[in-house]
Design a protein around this motif. Structure first.
Motif, short mmCIF file in Angstrom:
data_model
loop_
_atom_site.label_atom_id
_atom_site.label_comp_id
_atom_site.label_asym_id
_atom_site.label_seq_id
_atom_site.Cartn_x
_atom_site.Cartn_y
_atom_site.Cartn_z
N ASP A 16 9.45 -10.67 16.95
CA ASP A 16 9.54 -11.60 15.83
C ASP A 16 8.25 -12.40 15.68
O ASP A 16 7.76 -12.62 14.57
N GLU A 20 5.50 -12.19 12.55
CA GLU A 20 5.15 -13.34 11.73
C GLU A 20 3.68 -13.69 11.83
O GLU A 20 3.03 -14.04 10.84
N ARG A 75 15.31 -11.34 12.68
CA ARG A 75 15.13 -12.77 12.41
C ARG A 75 16.48 -13.45 12.25
O ARG A 75 16.72 -14.56 12.77
N ARG A 79 18.20 -16.36 14.70
CA ARG A 79 18.64 -17.63 14.13
C ARG A 79 20.07 -17.95 14.55
O ARG A 79 20.41 -19.08 14.90
N GLU A 141 10.65 -16.47 2.59
CA GLU A 141 10.56 -17.10 3.91
C GLU A 141 11.78 -17.99 4.18
O GLU A 141 12.31 -18.02 5.30
N ARG A 144 14.76 -15.73 4.93
CA ARG A 144 14.67 -15.11 6.25
C ARG A 144 14.86 -16.12 7.38
O ARG A 144 15.07 -15.74 8.53
N THR A 146 12.48 -18.20 8.34
CA THR A 146 11.20 -18.44 9.02
C THR A 146 10.59 -19.79 8.62
O THR A 146 9.58 -20.20 9.19
#
Length: 325
Positions: A16, A20, A75, A79, A141, A144, A146
């Motif tokens: 991950d 990123e 992702r 989370r 983003e 996702r 992020t």
């Protein structure tokens, strides 16, 4: 992958981070690992998945189609795992976490210092990764996970996002001390007489007449002199404007304007912050809507206790800072 029992969760965290950061050294710094540990983890993943995953380029690592396919589900899974371990409570005094906020250099330079000072006292284990949103797809983003929050100027937003107003302020035209425009009334004709410094901080999406860029249903202000409005005003008088330069960072404006005859349209707060560095400003000679800064979060991720706490802290710090001015 032959079995889930072969999988070390740390390998997923490395995947991950590399996905990123697009680089092993940056991923290592983010995770607190050595670069060799990240490279070793990637080698294990490549063997387990039977795919190269990342191909090294001149300045970054490029994901393979298989890596792109895995990125979203991984992702989302991370989370959920993070949320499960954090539980329903968030204790800022003992928490050790890092929030990811996307914003402009203007917000970083004017709003965030007070927030970081405040949280250093209230939550010493909390850190920040401030991402410049010039080239980010904010919708993607946030979806996702992020990004925890985005701070900027927005119009409408998709229903799955929460948009919370933060500040409202005027915009002004800024120029150097002694600029010819300071020796005469600042009128619409003045805007055709001197070259402009435009600020374009959002490079993706379709520009609209309202001074925003549409990015998959999210209207995002591009923080410039709003050329469509200006060109319309000047055209009515048979005039045109000249763009002397365009920059992508608003904090680049003060030194450029202070050293040239360029004029720029910026938030009043920025002009006040730099007026002791050879800058003066004038009110726009036309009706100009205020700059409305807001905080954007995903309804699901933003409701997590830790993110809800951060949102409340931002609101409180900005209110206190506004009251003290």
């Amino acid at each position: 992958m032959s079995s889930i029992h072969n999988l070390d969760l740390n390998l997923i965290r490395v995947f991950d981070a590399v996905m990123e950061e697009r680089g092993a050294s940056r991923a290592a710094a983010r995770l607190g690992l050595t670069q060799s540990a990240v490279s070793h983890a990637l080698s294990k993943l490549r063997r387990l998945l039977g795919d190269e995953l990342f191909v090294r380029g001149p300045d970054r690592m490029h994901p393979t189609p298989r890596a792109e396919e895995l990125a979203g589900p991984i992702r989302a899974a991370l989370r959920q795992i993070e949320a499960a371990f954090q539980g329903g409570d968030f204790d800022p005094g003992t928490a050790e976490t890092r929030f990811v906020i996307a914003t402009s250099d203007y917000v970083t330079g004017t709003m965030l210092p007070a927030l970081v000072r405040h949280l250093a006292r209230e939550a010493p284990g909390v850190g920040f990764w401030i991402r410049p949103f010039n080239d980010l797809n904010l919708v993607e983003e946030l979806d996702r996970g992020t990004l925890h929050l985005v701070i900027g100027a927005f119009g409408r937003a998709p229903a799955r996002f929460v948009l919370e107003p933060l500040t409202v302020g005027a915009n002004v035209w800024v120029m150097r001390t002694g600029h010819p425009a300071t020796r005469e009334p600042f009128l619409i004709d003045s805007l055709a007489r001197y070259p402009h410094l435009d600020i374009l901080i959002a490079g993706r999406g379709a520009m609209t007449a309202g001074g925003t860029i549409d990015q998959e249903g999210l209207e995002r202000a591009y923080v410039s002199s709003n050329p469509m409005q200006l060109e319309g005003l000047l055209s009515e008088r048979g005039l045109t404007r000249t763009v002397g330069a365009t920059v992508s960072h608003i904090l680049a404006v003060p030194p450029l304007v202070a050293a040239t005859d360029l004029i720029a349209f910026v938030p009043r707060q920025l002009a006040l912050q730099f007026r002791d560095q050879g800058l003066v400003f004038r009110e726009p000679p036309y009706e100009s809507p205020p700059l409305r800064m807001a905080m954007l979060s995903h309804r699901m991720m933003g409701a997590h206790p830790s993110v809800a706490w951060l949102r409340a802290q931002i609101m409180a710090v900005l209110h206190e800072d506004t009251a003290s001015r």
